[in-house]
Design a protein around this motif. Structure first.
Motif, mmCIF file in Angstrom:
data_model
loop_
_atom_site.group_PDB
_atom_site.id
_atom_site.type_symbol
_atom_site.label_atom_id
_atom_site.label_comp_id
_atom_site.label_asym_id
_atom_site.label_seq_id
_atom_site.Cartn_x
_atom_site.Cartn_y
_atom_site.Cartn_z
ATOM 1 N N TYR A 194 36.669 38.790 34.862
ATOM 2 C CA TYR A 194 36.048 38.588 36.172
ATOM 3 C C TYR A 194 34.693 37.894 36.043
ATOM 4 O O TYR A 194 34.379 36.985 36.812
ATOM 5 N N GLY A 214 39.453 45.774 41.445
ATOM 6 C CA GLY A 214 40.588 45.292 40.670
ATOM 7 C C GLY A 214 41.282 46.399 39.914
ATOM 8 O O GLY A 214 42.511 46.450 39.852
ATOM 9 N N ASN A 263 43.508 39.767 42.621
ATOM 10 C CA ASN A 263 42.343 40.460 43.163
ATOM 11 C C ASN A 263 41.709 39.573 44.230
ATOM 12 O O ASN A 263 40.897 38.699 43.949
ATOM 13 N N LYS A 282 43.149 48.547 42.511
ATOM 14 C CA LYS A 282 44.326 47.890 43.084
ATOM 15 C C LYS A 282 45.388 47.576 42.034
ATOM 16 O O LYS A 282 46.588 47.742 42.277
#
Length: 471
Positions: free
Chosen positions: A380, A368, A244, A371
Motif C-alpha cells: 500500500y 484492507g 481495496n 475486508k
C-alpha cells in the motif's frame, strides 16, 4: 538501543489496542525519518531543475525527457520494493532494516547528483541520467519502508495523525533549513563558483540527513504485524491490493493532487526571479516563509482533528486553497507584499491536511485487512509512492517542457510575455485545479472516525467484513 522485534508465527492479533499510545521520543524518532529524506531530497525537488538548466548546462527539453523516463521507471520499481519489504523478517522488524542499510548509498548518490564533472556533450547527459536514476531508485529503498513504518508503529487513530504531524513538521523544518540556507551557502562555499558551491552544500545536507536516518531507525519500533507471514506470489498481492477501493481512492488523490503541487514547486524559483524580480536573498526569503507556514500548518493538524472530522477537513482545505490560488492569479506580481501574504496563507492552510492525508494510508491498510484478511503495508505504501513518483515525473516534465515550449532563456534579464504567463499559470491555475479535483474525490471516501473505530475493534477480536456477526 534498537528494539528487537520477533515476528509472530501464529495467528497473533495484528492490530494493537487503540489505547497503546506512543511516547514523544518515538514520535520524534519517526519524524527524523522524513526530515532525513528532505535534507537529502529537498534540494533535488527544489533546485535540481534549476541546477541542470542554469549551472550544469543541460537543455530544458532534454531534462523533461530525462525526468519522465527515470521517474516512470523508478515508479514501476516501487511496488516491487514494497512487496519485498512486506516479506522481510529481521530483529529490526520488516521495514527498519531497509532504512538502516539503504540510507548510506542513498545519501552518497545525493552528493554525486550535484557534482559537475568536466564532461561535454553526450557524456554530460549520460552522467546526469545515471546519477538521477540511481538517486531515484535508492530513494525508494528508504522512503517506501519509511512510509510503511507509519502504518505499523501504532493503531491509535489520534497517534497516527500525531505521528504524521511530527513527521511533516520536522520534514518541513528540514525543507526550511534547505530553502533558507542553500543559496547563501552555495554563494559562501562557492565564492563565485556555483558548481563548487552546490556540491559542497549538498554534501553537507546529505551527511546531516544520514545522521537523521539512523536516529529514526534506533528510536522507533514496529508494533503491528500481519496475522500470517506473506508467502503468496508478489503479483497476487498486487491484484489483491486493487480490491481495496478506499486505498485506490487515496492513490488517486495522491496522483491528482501532487502533479499540480510539483508543477507549482518547480516553478516557484522562476516566479520569484522573473515575475516578482526578487534577488537571491529575497527569493530565499519567499520560499522559506512558505515553508515556515507549512510547519505552522502541520503543528495545527492535531488540534484541528480533535474538533473536526479529518475527512471533512481535508475536503474543505482543498477548496479553500484552490480559491487562494485563483486570488494570486489576479494579483499583479509587482505587488510583492500581497503575493507574500497570499502564498503564505495558501501554504499554511494546505499544510494542515498533509499529515491527515498520510494517515489515510494507514487507515486504508487496516481497512484492507478487515475486508481482504491481508495486511500489506509495504504494498500500500509503495502504491502511494508509485503515484507520488509518477506525479513527480509528470510535474517535473510539465515544468521543464512549458519552459522549453515558451522559449525560456536561462539567466536572461527579461523573459518573453509567453514565458511569464506560463510561469504564472503554473503557480496559480494548475494548483487551483488540483485542489478542486482532490477534494471532489474525497467526497466519496468512507474511512471516517466512526468507521475506523469499528474496523480496529473488529480486527482486535478477529472479526472481518464478511463475518456473519457483522453482516
Amino acid at each position: 538501543m534498537v528494539h528487537e522485534v520477533v515476528v509472530p508465527d501464529n495467528d497473533a492479533i495484528s492490530v494493537t489496542s487503540a489505547e497503546d499510545r506512543l511516547t514523544v521520543r518515538e514520535k520524534l524518532g519517526f519524524g527524523f525519518g522524513d526530515a532525513a529524506c528532505n535534507m537529502s531530497w529537498g534540494p533535488v525537488t527544489m533546485f535540481l531543475t534549476y541546477f541542470y538548466t542554469d549551472i550544469f548546462g543541460l537543455n530544458a527539453a532534454l531534462i523533461a525527457s530525462m525526468f519522465l523516463i527515470v521517474r516512470l521507471f523508478d515508479a514501476c520499481m516501487d511496488p516491487i520494493i514494497g512487496a519485498l519489504a512486506d516479506r522481510t523478517t529481521s530483529v529490526y522488524g520488516r521495514f527498519r532494516p531497509w532504512i538502516l542499510y539503504g540510507c548510506i548509498p542513498f545519501c552518497g548518490i545525493c552528493i554525486l547528483a550535484f557534482y559537475t564533472p568536466d564532461l561535454t556533450g553526450n557524456a554530460k547527459v549520460v552522467y546526469a541520467f545515471c546519477t538521477y536514476l540511481l538517486l531515484s531508485v535508492l530513494y525508494s529503498t528508504v522512503n517506501i519502508p519509511y512510509c510503511s513504518l507509519g502504518s505499523v508503529i501504532t493503531a491509535n487513530p489520534q497517534d497516527r495523525v500525531s505521528c504524521q504531524s511530527y513527521r511533516f513538521t520536522m520534514a518541513n523544518c528540514a525543507v526550511l533549513l534547505c530553502s533558507f540556507t542553500l543559496l547563501p551557502l552555495v554563494d559562501y562555499f562557492g565564492a563565485g563558483n556555483q558548481q563548487k558551491g552546490f556540491f559542497i552544500t549538498n554534501a553537507l545536507f546529505s551527511v546531516i540527513g544520514l545522521a537523521m536516518f539512523l536516529m529514526c531507525v534506533f528510536s522507533t519500533r514496529e508494533r503491528i504485524f500481519p496475522q500470517h507471514r506473506v508467502k503468496e506470489n508478489i503479483l497476487v498481492s498486487f491484484r489483491s491490493a486493487f480490491k481495496n477501493d478506499q486505498w485506490l481512492m487515496v492513490v488517486a488523490g495522491m496522483f491528482i493532487g501532487c502533479i499540480p503541487a510539483f508543477v507549482c514547486g518547480g516553478a516557484t524559483i522562476y516566479f520569484a526571479k522573473y515575475l516578482m524580480h526578487l534577488d537571491n536573498v529575497y527569493t530565499t526569503l519567499f520560499i522559506s516563509i512558505g515553508v515556515v507556514a507549512c510547519v505552522a500548518g502541520n503543528l495545527t493538524t492535531n488540534m484541528m482533528t480533535r474538533y473536526f472530522c479529518k475527512v471533512k477537513l481535508y475536503i474543505a482545505v482543498g477548496f479553500i486553497t484552490a480559491a487562494i490560488s485563483m486570488m494570486i492569479f489576479f494579483v499583479d506580481p509587482a505587488n510583492v507584499m500581497l503575493i507574500f501574504i497570499l502564498n503564505t496563507l495558501r501554504a499554511y492552510i494546505g499544510a494542515i491536511t498533509v499529515p491527515v492525508f498520510w494517515s489515510f494510508i494507514a487507515d486504508a491498510d487496516d481497512y484492507g485487512e478487515w475486508k481482504l484478511k491481508k495486511r500489506m503495508s509495504g504494498v500500500y505504501a509503495s502504491g502511494n509512492l508509485f503515484a507520488l513518483k509518477v506525479s513527480l515525473a509528470i510535474g517535473g516534465a510539465i515544468t521543464a517542457m512549458v519552459l522549453s515550449l515558451t522559449h525560456y532563456v536561462p539567466e536572461a534579464a527579461i523573459q518573453s510575455p509567453t514565458t511569464l504567463n506560463a510561469i504564472m499559470m503554473m503557480i496559480t491555475l494548475i494548483p487551483a485545479a488540483g485542489g478542486v479535483l482532490t477534494s471532489t474525490i474525497f467526497l466519496f471516501y468512507r474511512l471516517d472516525k466512526k468507521m475506523m473505530l469499528r474496523i480496529q475493534n473488529d480486527l482486535r477480536f478477529g472479526k472481518y467484513a464478511d463475518s456473519p456477526e457483522i453482516s
